[in-house]
Design a protein around this motif. Structure first.
Motif, PDB file in Angstrom:
ATOM      1  N   UNK A   1       0.829  -1.211   0.000  1.00 27.85           N
ATOM      2  CA  UNK A   1       0.000   0.000   0.000  1.00 27.85           C
ATOM      3  C   UNK A   1       0.862   1.259   0.000  1.00 27.85           C
ATOM      4  N   UNK A   2       1.883   1.255   0.879  1.00 24.70           N
ATOM      5  CA  UNK A   2       2.706   2.448   0.961  1.00 24.70           C
ATOM      6  C   UNK A   2       3.405   2.738  -0.350  1.00 24.70           C
ATOM      7  N   UNK A   3       3.908   1.659  -0.992  1.00 25.97           N
ATOM      8  CA  UNK A   3       4.631   1.867  -2.241  1.00 25.97           C
ATOM      9  C   UNK A   3       3.735   2.546  -3.277  1.00 25.97           C
ATOM     10  N   UNK A   4       2.456   2.097  -3.317  1.00 28.98           N
ATOM     11  CA  UNK A   4       1.540   2.707  -4.290  1.00 28.98           C
ATOM     12  C   UNK A   4       1.350   4.188  -3.985  1.00 28.98           C
ATOM     13  N   UNK A 222     -12.583   6.704 -16.608  1.00 29.65           N
ATOM     14  CA  UNK A 222     -12.050   7.083 -15.293  1.00 29.65           C
ATOM     15  C   UNK A 222     -10.747   6.333 -15.009  1.00 29.65           C
ATOM     16  N   UNK A 223     -10.729   5.066 -15.364  1.00 30.17           N
ATOM     17  CA  UNK A 223      -9.611   4.189 -15.008  1.00 30.17           C
ATOM     18  C   UNK A 223      -8.234   4.772 -15.365  1.00 30.17           C
ATOM     19  N   UNK A 224      -8.054   5.272 -16.615  1.00 24.63           N
ATOM     20  CA  UNK A 224      -6.716   5.744 -16.975  1.00 24.63           C
ATOM     21  C   UNK A 224      -6.208   6.895 -16.104  1.00 24.63           C
ATOM     22  N   UNK A 225      -7.111   7.645 -15.557  1.00 20.23           N
ATOM     23  CA  UNK A 225      -6.695   8.788 -14.720  1.00 20.23           C
ATOM     24  C   UNK A 225      -5.933   8.263 -13.504  1.00 20.23           C
ATOM     25  N   UNK A 226      -6.468   7.217 -12.878  1.00 19.78           N
ATOM     26  CA  UNK A 226      -5.836   6.673 -11.676  1.00 19.78           C
ATOM     27  C   UNK A 226      -4.718   5.688 -12.029  1.00 19.78           C
ATOM     28  N   UNK A 227      -4.886   4.992 -13.140  1.00 24.99           N
ATOM     29  CA  UNK A 227      -3.828   4.057 -13.563  1.00 24.99           C
ATOM     30  C   UNK A 227      -2.540   4.838 -13.808  1.00 24.99           C
ATOM     31  N   UNK A 228      -2.647   6.008 -14.402  1.00 23.00           N
ATOM     32  CA  UNK A 228      -1.454   6.821 -14.693  1.00 23.00           C
ATOM     33  C   UNK A 228      -0.791   7.262 -13.401  1.00 23.00           C
ATOM     34  N   UNK A 229      -1.568   7.513 -12.369  1.00 22.13           N
ATOM     35  CA  UNK A 229      -1.009   7.975 -11.118  1.00 22.13           C
ATOM     36  C   UNK A 229      -0.267   6.887 -10.354  1.00 22.13           C
ATOM     37  N   UNK A 230      -0.707   5.642 -10.527  1.00 22.38           N
ATOM     38  CA  UNK A 230      -0.099   4.585  -9.734  1.00 22.38           C
ATOM     39  C   UNK A 230       1.039   3.882 -10.472  1.00 22.38           C
ATOM     40  N   UNK A 231       1.438   4.409 -11.625  1.00 25.16           N
ATOM     41  CA  UNK A 231       2.556   3.820 -12.369  1.00 25.16           C
ATOM     42  C   UNK A 231       3.875   4.098 -11.691  1.00 25.16           C
TER      43      UNK A 231
END
Ligand SMILES: Nc1ncnc2c1ncn2[C@@H]1O[C@H](COP(=O)(O)OP(=O)(O)O)[C@@H](O)[C@H]1O
Ligand SMILES: Nc1ccn([C@H]2C[C@H](O)[C@@H](COP(=O)(O)OP(=O)(O)O)O2)c(=O)n1
Ligand SMILES: [Mg+2]
Length: 231
Positions: A1-4, A222-231
């Motif tokens: 979790x922290x790493x994300x 919506x998904x790509x917005x958050x997917x990009x952030x967690x890369x």
């Protein structure tokens, strides 16, 4: 979790560091973050906040549930918190109920305190604040009390006709899901929402999502917005 969360941190920005530091002491999560990694500076360890905007029935709550499932956010619905307050017969309950029934906006002080309490009670650091801010007053009160700006703002843009249809079919027994109150809510939304949208557009934080389509079709935007952030 922290790493994300750490990987989200370069995108975290805060406009008022001094107030933020002050408010940070109110967050249990702040302490746990700062002690978890020696590489993390306090400003990077702040909560990751997403505001979710959209008119009544635009699908905010539905999409929040999908985001929670896919990306592990904690869903904080301003409307649910206010309804919980009504149900608990608290001191503010009666005023909140009449305000909601009239399609108006509850004073920011009340709503922001409820949101703050909910965030404090969570061990998570990623929050979806659904149905907030609904006015410039809401927005400013949040910034003053929490001391931080949102990192991301989603705006579910939906035609009025579609919103009315969805609300009338919602069937959750809500006092404000009737045609008279919906008309008032839509007027209030039209009057108060656009300054917020403009404000966050200017700050480069707003993602406007066309909310017409199936739930899954909308989530694929919506998904790509958050997917990009967690890369
Ligand atoms: N994309 C969609 N298409 C059709 N109906 C939807 C869609 N998204 C949500 N709904 C339905 O519309 C109603 C309002 O959705 P909700 O998520 O509660 O909106 P909001 O929180 O913005 O008021 C609910 O009954 C929900 O099941
Ligand atoms: N920031 C907020 C959020 C909700 N409220 C009040 C007024 C809103 O019409 C009701 C219901 O909000 P809620 O977000 O649950 O409504 P919708 O999901 O958009 O239909 O609560 C408020 O006064 N201030
Ligand atoms: Mg909702």
């Amino acid at each position: 979790m922290w790493r994300r969360v750490a990987s989200l941190s370069p995108l975290i920005s805060h406009s008022k560091p001094s107030i933020h530091n002050q408010a940070a002491s109110t967050f249990k999560i702040w302490e746990s973050f700062t002690s978890q990694s020696e590489t993390v500076t306090p400003s990077k360890a702040a909560p990751f906040i997403t505001f979710v905007l959209g008119g009544p029935g635009s699908g905010k709550g539905t999409q929040c549930a999908k985001i929670v499932e896919a990306f592990g956010f904690t869903h904080v619905s301003a409307g649910d918190l206010l309804r919980r307050e009504i149900a608990s017969n608290s001191a503010y309950g009666a005023v909140i109920l009449s305000t909601i029934r009239e399609g108006k906006i509850v004073p920011s002080q009340v709503t922001v305190q409820l949101i703050l309490k909910e965030m404090e009670a969570s061990d998570n650091c990623k929050f979806l604040i659904d149905g907030f801010p609904r006015s410039e007053e809401n927005r400013k009160a949040f910034e003053e009390v929490i001391g931080a700006e949102p990192d991301v703002v989603l705006f579910f843009d939906c035609p009025e006709q579609e919103m009315v249809k969805r609300v009338l079919n919602r069937n959750q027994g809500r006092v404000d899901d009737n045609i008279e109150t919906i008309k008032k809510r839509l007027e209030v939304f039209d009057e108060l929402n656009w300054p917020i949208v403009n404000y966050y557009t200017q700050r480069g934080k707003l993602h406007r999502i066309n909310a017409v389509g199936t739930v899954d079709e909308i989530f694929e935007k919506v998904r790509p917005i958050f997917a990009a952030l967690s890369k």
